[in-house]
Motif scaffolding. Sequence first.
Motif, mmCIF file in Angstrom:
data_model
loop_
_atom_site.group_PDB
_atom_site.id
_atom_site.type_symbol
_atom_site.label_atom_id
_atom_site.label_comp_id
_atom_site.label_asym_id
_atom_site.label_seq_id
_atom_site.Cartn_x
_atom_site.Cartn_y
_atom_site.Cartn_z
ATOM 1 N N LEU A 44 0.837 -1.085 0.018
ATOM 2 C CA LEU A 44 0.189 -0.160 -0.130
ATOM 3 C C LEU A 44 1.010 1.309 -0.011
ATOM 4 C CD1 LEU A 44 -2.785 -0.957 2.494
ATOM 5 C CD2 LEU A 44 -3.117 -0.475 0.013
ATOM 6 N N LEU A 45 1.776 1.274 0.804
ATOM 7 C CA LEU A 45 2.709 2.352 0.909
ATOM 8 C C LEU A 45 3.531 2.579 -0.479
ATOM 9 C CD1 LEU A 45 4.238 4.759 2.398
ATOM 10 C CD2 LEU A 45 5.911 3.046 3.061
ATOM 11 N N MET A 46 4.043 1.588 -1.276
ATOM 12 C CA MET A 46 4.506 1.652 -2.379
ATOM 13 C C MET A 46 3.535 2.089 -3.506
ATOM 14 S SD MET A 46 6.241 -1.166 -4.880
ATOM 15 C CE MET A 46 4.369 -1.593 -5.295
ATOM 16 N N ALA A 47 2.455 1.694 -3.487
ATOM 17 C CA ALA A 47 1.557 1.920 -4.419
ATOM 18 C C ALA A 47 1.074 3.593 -4.209
ATOM 19 C CB ALA A 47 0.134 1.087 -4.114
ATOM 20 N N ALA A 48 0.908 3.901 -2.997
ATOM 21 C CA ALA A 48 0.672 5.213 -2.530
ATOM 22 C C ALA A 48 1.464 6.404 -3.377
ATOM 23 C CB ALA A 48 0.444 5.552 -1.250
ATOM 24 N N MET A 185 2.353 -0.750 -12.123
ATOM 25 C CA MET A 185 0.802 -0.852 -12.201
ATOM 26 C C MET A 185 0.308 0.673 -11.520
ATOM 27 S SD MET A 185 -1.743 -2.242 -13.176
ATOM 28 C CE MET A 185 -3.634 -1.667 -13.103
ATOM 29 N N ALA A 186 0.933 1.010 -10.216
ATOM 30 C CA ALA A 186 0.496 1.864 -9.393
ATOM 31 C C ALA A 186 0.779 3.294 -9.888
ATOM 32 C CB ALA A 186 1.159 2.078 -7.970
ATOM 33 N N LEU A 187 2.055 3.326 -10.862
ATOM 34 C CA LEU A 187 2.354 4.482 -11.615
ATOM 35 C C LEU A 187 1.269 4.744 -12.720
ATOM 36 C CD1 LEU A 187 4.822 6.505 -11.761
ATOM 37 C CD2 LEU A 187 5.395 5.196 -13.856
ATOM 38 N N GLY A 188 0.715 3.425 -13.447
ATOM 39 C CA GLY A 188 -0.216 3.867 -14.452
ATOM 40 C C GLY A 188 -1.415 4.035 -13.955
ATOM 41 N N HIS A 189 -1.730 3.746 -12.547
ATOM 42 C CA HIS A 189 -3.082 4.171 -12.113
ATOM 43 C C HIS A 189 -3.101 5.554 -11.552
ATOM 44 C CE1 HIS A 189 -5.728 4.167 -8.475
ATOM 45 N NE2 HIS A 189 -6.668 3.932 -9.287
ATOM 46 N N GLY A 190 -1.892 6.039 -11.118
ATOM 47 C CA GLY A 190 -1.649 7.474 -11.062
ATOM 48 C C GLY A 190 -2.022 8.608 -12.149
ATOM 49 N N SER A 229 -3.429 9.271 -3.427
ATOM 50 C CA SER A 229 -2.301 8.572 -2.469
ATOM 51 C C SER A 229 -2.754 8.220 -1.244
ATOM 52 C CB SER A 229 -1.107 9.532 -2.662
ATOM 53 O OG SER A 229 -0.571 9.802 -4.013
ATOM 54 N N LEU A 230 -3.453 9.120 -0.800
ATOM 55 C CA LEU A 230 -4.150 8.782 0.703
ATOM 56 C C LEU A 230 -5.002 7.798 0.643
ATOM 57 C CD1 LEU A 230 -4.105 12.500 2.276
ATOM 58 C CD2 LEU A 230 -2.554 10.825 2.916
ATOM 59 N N GLY A 231 -6.044 7.943 -0.414
ATOM 60 C CA GLY A 231 -6.907 6.838 -0.581
ATOM 61 C C GLY A 231 -6.384 5.570 -0.648
ATOM 62 N N THR A 232 -5.332 5.603 -1.556
ATOM 63 C CA THR A 232 -4.730 4.293 -1.813
ATOM 64 C C THR A 232 -3.967 3.721 -0.655
ATOM 65 O OG1 THR A 232 -4.181 4.888 -3.925
ATOM 66 C CG2 THR A 232 -2.812 3.146 -2.996
ATOM 67 N N TYR A 233 -3.306 4.465 0.458
ATOM 68 C CA TYR A 233 -2.683 3.868 1.378
ATOM 69 C C TYR A 233 -3.772 3.534 2.414
ATOM 70 C CZ TYR A 233 0.597 3.594 5.215
ATOM 71 O OH TYR A 233 1.296 3.019 6.165
ATOM 72 N N SER A 234 -4.976 4.225 2.404
ATOM 73 C CA SER A 234 -5.907 3.429 3.278
ATOM 74 C C SER A 234 -6.477 2.088 2.861
ATOM 75 C CB SER A 234 -7.122 4.564 3.441
ATOM 76 O OG SER A 234 -7.910 4.208 2.254
#
Length: 334
Positions: A44-48, A185-190, A229-234
């Motif tokens: 989650l941290l990495m994805a955020a 994948m997280a980069l593409g999502h952002g 990013s905050l939503g992702t980390y939650s």
Amino acid sequence: MELVLVVVVVAFALGFDYTNGFHDAANAIATSVSTRALTPRAALLMAAVFNLIGAMLGTEVAHTIGSGIIDINEADSQHLGLVMVLSAVIGAIVWNLITWWFGLPSSSSHALIGALTGVGMAAGITVHWSVILDKVVIPMVLSPVIGFTLAFFLMVALLWMFKNANPHKVTRRFRIAQTASAAAMALGHGLQDAQKTMGVIVLALVAGGLHDGDSIPLWVKLAAASAISLGTYSGGWRIMRTLGRRVIELDPARGFVAETVAASVLYTTAFAFQAPVSTTHTITSAIMGVGATKRVSAVRWGVAGNIAIAWVLTIPAAASVAALMYWLLAAIIG
């Protein structure tokens, strides 16, 4: 009054961005967590972090959302234009929360696009159907097909390449490689999803007479990137369980392939076609593609069918909620 409405709309848009983050957190990390390549909190941290970086890399999709779906300048007044944007955001949030509650990985992107379309129809302003067809409907159909097909054949190629390799070594290496593919994948999502909120905020600023054109101010980029990013980390544990385990039991190699293919589709559609495709559709279809290389029955098609129903319902459902919200808010504060 208009300034207050602008602030309210921006706040709701960032709220949508936050729900997008926890709703779609599973898109980036479900496969990595399910294969134990990463711990949930580390994932989650990495994805955020990579959502934040991805959100700052481009504005192509934001322009499509901000000026390509409806013509907000046709609203009878600035006040009514802001009510329209607020109604669209609320409609998208409601559908996000409904599908999150039931653990269905539906598309936040299509929820927002459907909501904008519903509001445009309810208000009687121009809806750019040609843009919706070219940049929404066609990519909505093609991206899952491409994701499934590429993932299937890339997985077949990898199985052939490593057919004589030591299984334990291969698993360990792909588990490490999944860290990179999950980050991609997280980069593409952002890159895709945070830009959609940027487009909505610009739409609100234009409707309120505070901005001209479709350029994206820096503060809008930073606010949208931070919210997602905050939503992702939650976290988004309900949907994560669906993608990571209920569709198919993944191994690290299949998780790596699914994430790599999905990320590639997201980058291509954002930069080459300015198309707001669904990260949810793309990664889910890629997971099904790698799963089908085991055997057709390895994919739990019943779960996949429920997901497909949510896909089909998203645009009309969000449009309906947003249209009802517009009529209600227009009657109360319009």
